[in-house]
Design a protein around this motif. Structure first.
Motif, PDB file in Angstrom:
ATOM      1  N   PHE A 273       0.840  -1.202   0.000  1.00  0.00           N
ATOM      2  CA  PHE A 273       0.000   0.000   0.000  1.00  0.00           C
ATOM      3  C   PHE A 273       0.874   1.250   0.000  1.00  0.00           C
ATOM      4  CE2 PHE A 273      -2.299   3.262   2.472  1.00  0.00           C
ATOM      5  CZ  PHE A 273      -3.437   3.393   1.704  1.00  0.00           C
ATOM      6  N   TYR A 274       1.914   1.256   0.805  1.00  0.00           N
ATOM      7  CA  TYR A 274       2.817   2.411   0.884  1.00  0.00           C
ATOM      8  C   TYR A 274       3.742   2.481  -0.326  1.00  0.00           C
ATOM      9  CZ  TYR A 274       1.187   2.136   5.698  1.00  0.00           C
ATOM     10  OH  TYR A 274       0.400   2.080   6.810  1.00  0.00           O
ATOM     11  N   GLN A 275       4.143   1.326  -0.836  1.00  0.00           N
ATOM     12  CA  GLN A 275       5.032   1.321  -2.003  1.00  0.00           C
ATOM     13  C   GLN A 275       4.322   1.857  -3.245  1.00  0.00           C
ATOM     14  OE1 GLN A 275       5.850  -2.847  -1.674  1.00  0.00           O
ATOM     15  NE2 GLN A 275       7.864  -2.541  -0.741  1.00  0.00           N
ATOM     16  N   VAL A 276       3.102   1.412  -3.461  1.00  0.00           N
ATOM     17  CA  VAL A 276       2.337   1.903  -4.609  1.00  0.00           C
ATOM     18  C   VAL A 276       2.001   3.384  -4.428  1.00  0.00           C
ATOM     19  CG1 VAL A 276       0.178   1.655  -5.895  1.00  0.00           C
ATOM     20  CG2 VAL A 276       1.417  -0.377  -5.157  1.00  0.00           C
ATOM     21  N   ALA A 277       1.692   3.786  -3.191  1.00  0.00           N
ATOM     22  CA  ALA A 277       1.421   5.201  -2.930  1.00  0.00           C
ATOM     23  C   ALA A 277       2.637   6.060  -3.250  1.00  0.00           C
ATOM     24  CB  ALA A 277       1.003   5.401  -1.475  1.00  0.00           C
ATOM     25  N   LEU A 278       3.825   5.578  -2.911  1.00  0.00           N
ATOM     26  CA  LEU A 278       5.051   6.312  -3.222  1.00  0.00           C
ATOM     27  C   LEU A 278       5.242   6.433  -4.732  1.00  0.00           C
ATOM     28  CD1 LEU A 278       7.761   7.607  -2.362  1.00  0.00           C
ATOM     29  CD2 LEU A 278       8.744   5.292  -2.377  1.00  0.00           C
ATOM     30  N   TYR A 280       2.932   6.279  -7.122  1.00  0.00           N
ATOM     31  CA  TYR A 280       1.907   7.159  -7.696  1.00  0.00           C
ATOM     32  C   TYR A 280       2.186   8.620  -7.358  1.00  0.00           C
ATOM     33  CZ  TYR A 280      -2.651   9.146  -8.774  1.00  0.00           C
ATOM     34  OH  TYR A 280      -3.658   9.923  -9.289  1.00  0.00           O
ATOM     35  N   MET A 281       2.573   8.886  -6.125  1.00  0.00           N
ATOM     36  CA  MET A 281       2.861  10.263  -5.708  1.00  0.00           C
ATOM     37  C   MET A 281       4.014  10.848  -6.517  1.00  0.00           C
ATOM     38  SD  MET A 281       4.197  11.633  -2.012  1.00  0.00           S
ATOM     39  CE  MET A 281       5.839  10.947  -2.353  1.00  0.00           C
ATOM     40  N   CYS A 282       5.087  10.085  -6.682  1.00  0.00           N
ATOM     41  CA  CYS A 282       6.245  10.572  -7.443  1.00  0.00           C
ATOM     42  C   CYS A 282       5.903  10.759  -8.914  1.00  0.00           C
ATOM     43  CB  CYS A 282       7.412   9.603  -7.281  1.00  0.00           C
ATOM     44  SG  CYS A 282       8.087   9.524  -5.617  1.00  0.00           S
ATOM     45  N   THR A 283       5.058   9.885  -9.434  1.00  0.00           N
ATOM     46  CA  THR A 283       4.628  10.028 -10.832  1.00  0.00           C
ATOM     47  C   THR A 283       3.869  11.330 -11.044  1.00  0.00           C
ATOM     48  OG1 THR A 283       4.486   7.625 -11.094  1.00  0.00           O
ATOM     49  CG2 THR A 283       3.267   8.979 -12.661  1.00  0.00           C
ATOM     50  N   ARG A 284       2.935  11.618 -10.154  1.00  0.00           N
ATOM     51  CA  ARG A 284       2.178  12.865 -10.273  1.00  0.00           C
ATOM     52  C   ARG A 284       3.078  14.071 -10.053  1.00  0.00           C
ATOM     53  NH1 ARG A 284      -2.562  12.566 -12.798  1.00  0.00           N
ATOM     54  NH2 ARG A 284      -2.628  14.736 -12.123  1.00  0.00           N
ATOM     55  N   LEU A 285       4.067  13.943  -9.187  1.00  0.00           N
ATOM     56  CA  LEU A 285       5.014  15.042  -8.978  1.00  0.00           C
ATOM     57  C   LEU A 285       5.750  15.369 -10.274  1.00  0.00           C
ATOM     58  CD1 LEU A 285       6.705  14.546  -5.488  1.00  0.00           C
ATOM     59  CD2 LEU A 285       5.560  16.598  -6.325  1.00  0.00           C
ATOM     60  N   PHE A 286       6.211  14.343 -10.973  1.00  0.00           N
ATOM     61  CA  PHE A 286       6.920  14.586 -12.233  1.00  0.00           C
ATOM     62  C   PHE A 286       6.022  15.296 -13.237  1.00  0.00           C
ATOM     63  CE2 PHE A 286       7.747  13.357 -16.607  1.00  0.00           C
ATOM     64  CZ  PHE A 286       9.078  13.741 -16.756  1.00  0.00           C
ATOM     65  N   VAL A 287       4.818  14.781 -13.406  1.00  0.00           N
ATOM     66  CA  VAL A 287       3.907  15.337 -14.417  1.00  0.00           C
ATOM     67  C   VAL A 287       3.504  16.765 -14.066  1.00  0.00           C
ATOM     68  CG1 VAL A 287       1.648  15.072 -15.502  1.00  0.00           C
ATOM     69  CG2 VAL A 287       3.080  13.058 -15.087  1.00  0.00           C
ATOM     70  N   ASN A 288       3.095  16.994 -12.815  1.00  0.00           N
ATOM     71  CA  ASN A 288       2.549  18.299 -12.440  1.00  0.00           C
ATOM     72  C   ASN A 288       3.620  19.376 -12.311  1.00  0.00           C
ATOM     73  OD1 ASN A 288      -0.024  17.244 -12.402  1.00  0.00           O
ATOM     74  ND2 ASN A 288      -0.045  16.868 -10.211  1.00  0.00           N
ATOM     75  N   ILE A 289       4.763  19.055 -11.701  1.00  0.00           N
ATOM     76  CA  ILE A 289       5.816  20.060 -11.559  1.00  0.00           C
ATOM     77  C   ILE A 289       6.371  20.453 -12.922  1.00  0.00           C
ATOM     78  CG2 ILE A 289       8.095  20.539 -10.589  1.00  0.00           C
ATOM     79  CD1 ILE A 289       5.835  20.542  -8.567  1.00  0.00           C
ATOM     80  N   SER A 290       6.499  19.482 -13.822  1.00  0.00           N
ATOM     81  CA  SER A 290       6.930  19.816 -15.190  1.00  0.00           C
ATOM     82  C   SER A 290       5.947  20.767 -15.844  1.00  0.00           C
ATOM     83  CB  SER A 290       7.055  18.531 -16.022  1.00  0.00           C
ATOM     84  OG  SER A 290       8.028  17.667 -15.493  1.00  0.00           O
ATOM     85  N   PHE A 400     -11.497   4.030  -0.782  1.00  0.00           N
ATOM     86  CA  PHE A 400     -10.485   4.418   0.198  1.00  0.00           C
ATOM     87  C   PHE A 400      -9.092   4.427  -0.416  1.00  0.00           C
ATOM     88  CE2 PHE A 400      -7.156   2.643   2.952  1.00  0.00           C
ATOM     89  CZ  PHE A 400      -6.972   3.715   3.815  1.00  0.00           C
ATOM     90  N   VAL A 401      -8.757   3.415  -1.198  1.00  0.00           N
ATOM     91  CA  VAL A 401      -7.423   3.328  -1.788  1.00  0.00           C
ATOM     92  C   VAL A 401      -7.190   4.482  -2.761  1.00  0.00           C
ATOM     93  CG1 VAL A 401      -5.880   1.928  -3.206  1.00  0.00           C
ATOM     94  CG2 VAL A 401      -7.346   0.835  -1.501  1.00  0.00           C
ATOM     95  N   TYR A 402      -8.155   4.731  -3.646  1.00  0.00           N
ATOM     96  CA  TYR A 402      -8.004   5.839  -4.589  1.00  0.00           C
ATOM     97  C   TYR A 402      -7.950   7.181  -3.855  1.00  0.00           C
ATOM     98  CZ  TYR A 402      -8.588   3.062  -8.826  1.00  0.00           C
ATOM     99  OH  TYR A 402      -8.411   2.172  -9.858  1.00  0.00           O
ATOM    100  N   GLY A 403      -8.758   7.311  -2.809  1.00  0.00           N
ATOM    101  CA  GLY A 403      -8.721   8.550  -2.038  1.00  0.00           C
ATOM    102  C   GLY A 403      -7.385   8.759  -1.351  1.00  0.00           C
ATOM    103  N   ALA A 404      -6.804   7.689  -0.819  1.00  0.00           N
ATOM    104  CA  ALA A 404      -5.502   7.799  -0.157  1.00  0.00           C
ATOM    105  C   ALA A 404      -4.412   8.169  -1.155  1.00  0.00           C
ATOM    106  CB  ALA A 404      -5.158   6.482   0.539  1.00  0.00           C
ATOM    107  N   MET A 405      -4.432   7.545  -2.323  1.00  0.00           N
ATOM    108  CA  MET A 405      -3.441   7.877  -3.355  1.00  0.00           C
ATOM    109  C   MET A 405      -3.601   9.332  -3.799  1.00  0.00           C
ATOM    110  SD  MET A 405      -1.830   5.042  -3.653  1.00  0.00           S
ATOM    111  CE  MET A 405      -2.147   3.412  -2.967  1.00  0.00           C
TER     112      MET A 405
END
Length: 576
Positions: A273-278, A280-290, A400-405
């Protein structure tokens, strides 16, 4: 509308544009908010970053709360529950978004930045609450419209296509407006371009309002009772196939899915759960910050004309959209993990490439934007597949999972932007001065931001992927054979001491000399909630993926029909 019937084309079209206003506004929010506040409004950079952070926090908090209320209530004033929240969100976004990109009412050149911040923050919070309301209600309407596998996939495909058109439309509108108007002779963004951004915001809002009205008029929502207090299978029951032959077999197979519900504490105990969250979070960081800092990088570091803040993101998203259309084939040939690694290769390569682009080199900028679009599409779509694989058949807790991500993604993006803005070289918050358009130190600063922040996020995503693969391999186990009668009250594994258990074991060749199975006794619910069964299938999907398990998880009733007596295949490790 019956759940297994084919959805008419007009309803598909109308549904696909139900999120169109959100997509238009999201493109403008991420791409133009900071550059508008910094170069057009001469706004304090720390306040600008905090404003975006406030919006992200409001969105992160509102998303799960609105999802909860959307499930718990049956609608408002006789209107259906999903479309009630969609209407509420549309009203909020329509009434707030134009004010974010419009001159502050009653403000003068002497108005302090903190007063402007309070003014903008009020509209930003209203906008983000409305945005979350439209997003959640629009997604939640899919299982209400149909429970057919192919129809659900079709609606998601139409929805993604509309998102792509909305993003392309936003950048095309910005390109046309910035290339014309009363400030066309000035190639740099100035205070005179404030009217251009206001016009873009009004056009985007108006188009989105029309599409939302069409959605409400043309898409029917089945009136049903609230599902929140019902069992999980009522709300998130198995998706039914469209044809009668498949529907006959789905009765038994749906028993597996309906029993798959996981408590929140079990999710928190699962390291995946934490590994996938990490990831997904890093993926969105790359896309959005760019996306957020690309306009500043173009105008300040590369010294290009203001029209490039529209046409370069347009090229970037066009390449992303084209890549996403081919992703299904790529994923099928390479698997989840290899596809994600390929996307990280493009992401890290683009981050390194933008660091070495000299000023005025337009062709290199367009090449970098194509690389960013390809890398972003590959890792973003694949990371969403990782989340879906993590959920598998535990659809009772999918919200819950999608909301947490989503919560980690939005919060991380807001914090990252705030940190970048705090270290901005031409901000003097202690003296309360308004910074100039930019200082010479901004040129290398935006180069570093556009390189190291998205690049660092991609590198961290790679680390998360490695830990996920290692933990999946280290915990690889065989899954006990599921042998139960779907008509029985207490479903157990084949080794359970239920009536006819010995006969079932004997039929499958798994019983010992005393008629007992070599496996330990576990109920189906215990097997499903066991976090140790967490390896991945051969195609790179997490164990528990419904697509892979549907092929193997056969009930005795199905085996009796087909004449087969086979064991449940153990999942294979990651396809690396």
């Amino acid at each position: 509308m019956e759940p297994s019937k084919k959805i008419p084309l007009r309803i598909r079209l109308a549904y696909s544009i139900g999120h169109f206003q959100n997509d238009l506004m999201a493109s403008m929010w991420f791409s133009y908010l900071l550059v508008y506040l910094h170069q057009v409004r001469n706004f304090n950079n720390i306040y600008a970053g905090t404003l975006l952070l406030v919006g992200q926090i409001a969105d992160a908090i509102a998303t799960p709360l609105i999802g909860y209320e959307s499930d718990a209530n049956s609608g408002c004033c006789g209107y259906t529950k999903r479309k009630s929240w969609h209407l509420f969100g549309t009203i909020c976004t329509t009434c707030s978004f134009p004010f974010i990109f419009a001159p502050v009412i009653g403000a003068t050149t002497q108005t302090e930045d903190y007063a402007l911040f309070v003014y903008y923050a009020a509209f930003v919070i209203i906008f983000q609450i409305g945005w979350a309301s439209v997003q959640i209600s629009h997604l939640s309407l899919i299982p209400d419209l149909t429970q057919c596998q192919s129809e659900v996939a079709g609606l998601n495909g139409w929805r993604y296509a509309a998102t792509g058109i909305a993003n392309l439309a936003t950048y095309a509108i910005a390109w046309v407006i910035l290339a014309s108007g009363n400030n066309v002779n000035n190639s740099k963004l100035t205070h005179a371009d404030a009217g251009h951004f206001r016009n873009i915001a009004f056009i985007v809002t108006g188009i989105g309002l029309v599409t939302s009205v069409v959605f409400h008029l043309c898409v029917p929502e089945p009136k049903c009772e609230t599902h929140f207090h019902a069992p999980a299978e009522t709300t998130y029951g198995a998706i039914a196939p469209c044809d009668e032959e498949a529907a006959t077999q789905s009765i038994e197979k749906s028993t597996i899915r309906r029993s798959r519900r996981r408590d929140l504490k079990d999710w928190f105990k699962d390291v995946r759960f934490y590994q996938v969250a990490l990831i997904y979070m890093c993926t969105r960081l790359f896309v959005n910050i760019s996306q957020v800092y690309l306009p500043m990088y173009l105008t300040e570091t590369i010294e290009l004309d203001k029209e490039t803040i529209a046409n370069v993101p347009l090229v970037c998203y066009a390449s992303s959209f084209f890549t996403a259309t081919l992703l299904k084939v790529v994923d099928k040939q390479m698997g989840r993990v290899k596809t994600y690694v390929a996307g990280l290769f493009f992401a890290l390569g683009s981050a390194a490439f933008v660091y070495f682009i000299p000023a005025k080199e337009t062709w290199m900028v367009y090449l970098a934007s194509i690389l960013i679009g390809i890398g972003g599409a590959l890792i973003l779509v694949t990371s969403l597949s990782f989340v879906a694989d993590l959920i598998g058949d535990f659809t009772g807790s999918s919200a819950f999972v999608y909301g947490a991500m989503s919560f980690t993604d939005k919060l991380a993006n807001g914090v990252a932007v705030e940190i970048v803005q705090i270290f901005h070289p031409c901000v003097t918050p202690l003296l309360g001065k308004k910074g100039k358009n930019c200082c010479p130190a901004c040129k290398p600063y935006y180069r570093k931001v556009q390189t190291f922040v998205p690049g660092g996020a991609a590198a961290l995503a790679l680390v998360g992927l490695c830990t996920l693969a290692c933990s999946a391999i280290s915990t690889r186990v065989k899954v006990p054979q599921l042998m139960y009668d779907p008509t029985s009250v207490n479903h157990t594994v084949s080794n359970g001491h239920t009536p006819n258990s010995s006969a079932a074991n004997e039929a499958n060749g798994t019983s010992d000399q005393h008629g007992h199975s070599p496996y330990s006794t576990k109920t189906v619910a215990e097997v499903h909630s066991d976090p140790s069964i967490s390896s991945l299938n051969g195609d790179g999907r997490l164990a528990g993926d419904s697509e892979s398990e549907d092929e193997t998880a056969e009930t005795p009733l199905l085996r009796a029909r087909s004449g087969r007596h086979s064991k449940l295949a153990a999942p294979a490790p990651y396809d690396i």
